[in-house]
Design a protein around this motif. Structure first.
Motif, PDB file in Angstrom:
ATOM      1  N   PRO A  65       0.944  -1.445  -0.414  1.00  0.00           N
ATOM      2  CA  PRO A  65       0.194   0.096   0.711  1.00  0.00           C
ATOM      3  C   PRO A  65       0.589   1.163   0.678  1.00  0.00           C
ATOM      4  N   LYS A  66       0.704   2.391  -0.846  1.00  0.00           N
ATOM      5  CA  LYS A  66       1.453   3.266  -0.813  1.00  0.00           C
ATOM      6  C   LYS A  66       2.402   3.313  -1.400  1.00  0.00           C
ATOM      7  N   ALA A  67       2.686   2.251  -2.345  1.00  0.00           N
ATOM      8  CA  ALA A  67       4.662   2.428  -2.989  1.00  0.00           C
ATOM      9  C   ALA A  67       4.485   3.216  -4.055  1.00  0.00           C
ATOM     10  N   LEU A  68       3.158   3.353  -4.551  1.00  0.00           N
ATOM     11  CA  LEU A  68       3.714   4.783  -5.264  1.00  0.00           C
ATOM     12  C   LEU A  68       3.607   5.696  -5.055  1.00  0.00           C
ATOM     13  N   ASP A  69       2.678   6.006  -3.650  1.00  0.00           N
ATOM     14  CA  ASP A  69       3.013   7.754  -3.147  1.00  0.00           C
ATOM     15  C   ASP A  69       4.544   7.581  -2.871  1.00  0.00           C
ATOM     16  N   TRP A  70       5.146   6.352  -2.148  1.00  0.00           N
ATOM     17  CA  TRP A  70       6.663   6.364  -2.159  1.00  0.00           C
ATOM     18  C   TRP A  70       7.366   6.387  -3.061  1.00  0.00           C
ATOM     19  N   LEU A  71       7.615   5.684  -3.627  1.00  0.00           N
ATOM     20  CA  LEU A  71       8.541   5.946  -5.227  1.00  0.00           C
ATOM     21  C   LEU A  71       8.677   7.674  -5.819  1.00  0.00           C
ATOM     22  N   GLN A  72       7.154   8.220  -5.556  1.00  0.00           N
ATOM     23  CA  GLN A  72       7.339  10.064  -5.927  1.00  0.00           C
ATOM     24  C   GLN A  72       7.656  10.780  -5.130  1.00  0.00           C
ATOM     25  N   GLY A  73       8.075   9.846  -4.171  1.00  0.00           N
ATOM     26  CA  GLY A  73       9.343  11.130  -3.728  1.00  0.00           C
ATOM     27  C   GLY A  73      10.331  10.860  -3.371  1.00  0.00           C
ATOM     28  N   LEU A  74      11.093   9.449  -4.351  1.00  0.00           N
ATOM     29  CA  LEU A  74      12.614   9.041  -5.292  1.00  0.00           C
ATOM     30  C   LEU A  74      12.768   9.463  -6.340  1.00  0.00           C
ATOM     31  N   LEU A  75      11.281   9.473  -6.942  1.00  0.00           N
ATOM     32  CA  LEU A  75      11.833   9.240  -8.924  1.00  0.00           C
ATOM     33  C   LEU A  75      11.497  10.819  -9.295  1.00  0.00           C
ATOM     34  N   THR A  76      12.211  11.550 -10.335  1.00  0.00           N
ATOM     35  CA  THR A  76      11.727  12.193 -11.060  1.00  0.00           C
ATOM     36  C   THR A  76      10.342  12.385 -11.630  1.00  0.00           C
ATOM     37  N   ASN A  77      10.283  11.843 -12.199  1.00  0.00           N
ATOM     38  CA  ASN A  77       9.160  11.692 -13.406  1.00  0.00           C
ATOM     39  C   ASN A  77       7.799  12.012 -12.679  1.00  0.00           C
ATOM     40  N   ASP A  78       6.766  12.167 -12.710  1.00  0.00           N
ATOM     41  CA  ASP A  78       5.502  12.200 -12.378  1.00  0.00           C
ATOM     42  C   ASP A  78       4.264  10.864 -12.241  1.00  0.00           C
ATOM     43  N   LEU A  79       4.790   9.525 -11.696  1.00  0.00           N
ATOM     44  CA  LEU A  79       4.533   8.533 -11.910  1.00  0.00           C
ATOM     45  C   LEU A  79       2.946   8.313 -11.971  1.00  0.00           C
ATOM     46  N   ALA A  80       2.121   8.597 -11.234  1.00  0.00           N
ATOM     47  CA  ALA A  80       1.123   8.962 -11.483  1.00  0.00           C
ATOM     48  C   ALA A  80       0.805   9.673 -13.003  1.00  0.00           C
ATOM     49  N   LYS A  81       0.892   9.832 -13.299  1.00  0.00           N
ATOM     50  CA  LYS A  81       0.731  10.192 -15.050  1.00  0.00           C
ATOM     51  C   LYS A  81       0.908   9.090 -15.497  1.00  0.00           C
TER      52      LYS A  81
END
Lengths: 125, 359
Positions: free
Chosen positions: B63-79
């Protein structure tokens, strides 16, 4: 592997064909096969003087630039102009059309230190 | 750590097929089979296959894996929609590049990171150092292999193997195979259409043979490098480094500064407002010259400006091409500079990226 009997060889994979006091120098079939895809040859300038073992030319494949060593001492009297537009001649005809340069030998006795075709064959295995 | 180079599951098969191997990122990999030029040409005009099993596969879930990666990676994973992939960067606190990677979004919070071979260990250490409760990091790099099939005939090859249409660019599907799963993605590093397969090691040899039987040319890392450089795709460790930001590398399109936070963001924001000190530019030789290579000095008016980070005689274009970081003022299209090769200088010009545009 083509290793003509009438040439002498350096352990650094150059060959020399001697006629009178003139030596024609190139790289061996084994060397061109190891380098593959030769895309640029920097031949020595006419008039340049080398000692045996000097870096005298550079042969470049896609991946790497390789120094070529003069097997004998002497003065460069001609460079193979055809290589400027068609460096792959070194791949397709290493002992003939792909020769690199001609040199006027200053010390023909140096030839005795070079390898025969069978010695060179033994070296590359 | 074991210092002897590692080998992929295809090593023996490739050696028997005439592969010449070199060390790359700690792996003994084929640099070429027949000829780099022939392999390059096969990918540009027909189809080639690369063993890229050295690359790393890291699965992130929870859970929240995407949110966690959002804080580590430059591009916007939500897209990045589920079933899609996205190129992105992992940065250090200084905004420098630890690794460039592709994320494959398998589910809402189920993400595969495809990372560079030489950076697997470093990436894992970095990710684990920042891990949060509930996040699972599963490094499958040792158990998985990968193949890249690239070139205009790739869709036909995909159809021939899997009996279905090749995934579109930046999308992927999971396909069942012999009780296991193959991830088939429309990604690549050559600029051509093509696909990449990520799969358990034991499935790789059979698939490799099957692909070759369809007439696809086996290719080594030599052609992979000439192909990617014609496209100006960066190679981490050469064109990217912990001392350079993705903005300096001209890859701001993969940096979402509008995200609230990610490691390195503050530095990039500051850099953006104060101006970039250097930029990675594409250089094309304008006169006949020896091939440019990495680490050749770049000069302007006789003064050294820096050095090339990559360079080659472009097989497709027949001219020398290179990448180099230049001071911002000189990093503009049409700017003339010189590249020093064995003590002689040759003119070059800052060119548009990419050097080559596939048909």
């Amino acid at each position: 592997m083509n290793i003509p009997d009438d040439l002498k060889y350096a352990s650094s994979h150059e060959w020399i064909r001697v006629e009178g006091d003139t030596g024609t120098i190139g790289i061996t079939d084994h060397a061109q096969e190891e380098l593959t895809d030769i895309v640029y040859v920097e031949a020595p300038k006419v008039g340049a003087v080398f000692e045996a073992g000097d870096v005298c030319a550079v042969v470049e494949s896609v991946k790497a630039a390789s120094d070529i060593y003069s097997p004998v001492s002497g003065e460069v009297i001609e460079a193979n102009e055809a290589l400027a537009s068609n460096p792959s001649l070194v791949n397709t005809s290493p002992y003939d059309e792909g020769w690199l340069f001609k040199i006027r030998l200053t010390d023909p006795s140096q030839l005795e230190a070079l390898k025969t075709s069978s010695d060179y064959q033994a070296q590359i295995g | 750590m074991n210092s002897s180079p590692r080998r992929t599951i295809l090593y023996d098969i490739q050696k028997a097929a005439g592969a010449r191997c070199v060390d790359f990122g700690g792996w003994e990999m084929p640099v070429q089979f027949s000829s780099i030029l022939e392999e390059h040409q096969a990918v540009r005009t027909a189809c080639g296959v690369f063993d890229i099993s050295h690359m790393g596969e890291i699965f992130i879930s929870g859970p929240k894996a995407l949110d966690w990666l959002q804080g580590l990676l430059t591009n916007d994973l939500a897209k990045c929609a589920i079933g899609s992939s996205q190129y992105t960067f992992l940065l250090n606190e200084q905004g420098g590049v630890i690794d460039d990677l592709i994320v494959y979004r398998r589910g809402e919070d189920d993400i595969l990171l495809l990372v560079n071979a030489g950076k697997i260990a470093e990436d894992v250490v970095w990710l684990e150092a920042h891990i949060e409760a509930g996040i699972t990091l599963d490094n499958q790099s040792d158990a998985m292999g990968a193949l890249a099939i690239q070139g205009p005939e790739s869709p036909k090859i995909f159809q021939g193997i899997f009996g279905r249409e090749m995934p579109a660019r930046s999308t992927f599907v999971a396909l069942p195979q012999d009780g296991e799963e193959i991830i088939a993605a429309g990604t690549g590093y050559t600029g051509e259409v093509g696909f990449e397969l990520f799969l358990p090691n034991e499935l790789v040899p059979k698939l490799w043979e099957r692909i070759l039987a369809l007439g696809v040319k086996p290719c080594g890392l030599g052609a992979r490098d000439t192909l990617r450089l014609e496209m100006c795709y960066p190679l981490n460790g050469s064109d990217l480094s912990p001392q350079r930001t993705p903005l300096e590398a001209g890859l701001g399109a993969f940096v979402a500064l509008d995200k609230p936070s990610f490691i390195g963001r503050d530095v990039l924001v500051a850099q953006k407002s104060s101006g970039l000190p250097v930029r990675l530019v594409a250089l094309r030789m304008t006169e006949k010259s020896p091939p440019p290579r990495a680490h050749y000095p770049v000069l302007f008016g006789g003064s050294p400006l820096g050095e090339t980070t990559s360079g080659v005689l472009s097989p497709s274009l027949g001219v020398g091409i290179a990448l180099a970081y230049l001071p911002h003022d000189l990093a503009k299209l049409g700017q003339q500079v010189e590249i020093s090769i064995r003590g002689r200088t040759f003119p070059a010009v800052v060119d548009k990226k990419p050097f080559y545009r596939p048909a």
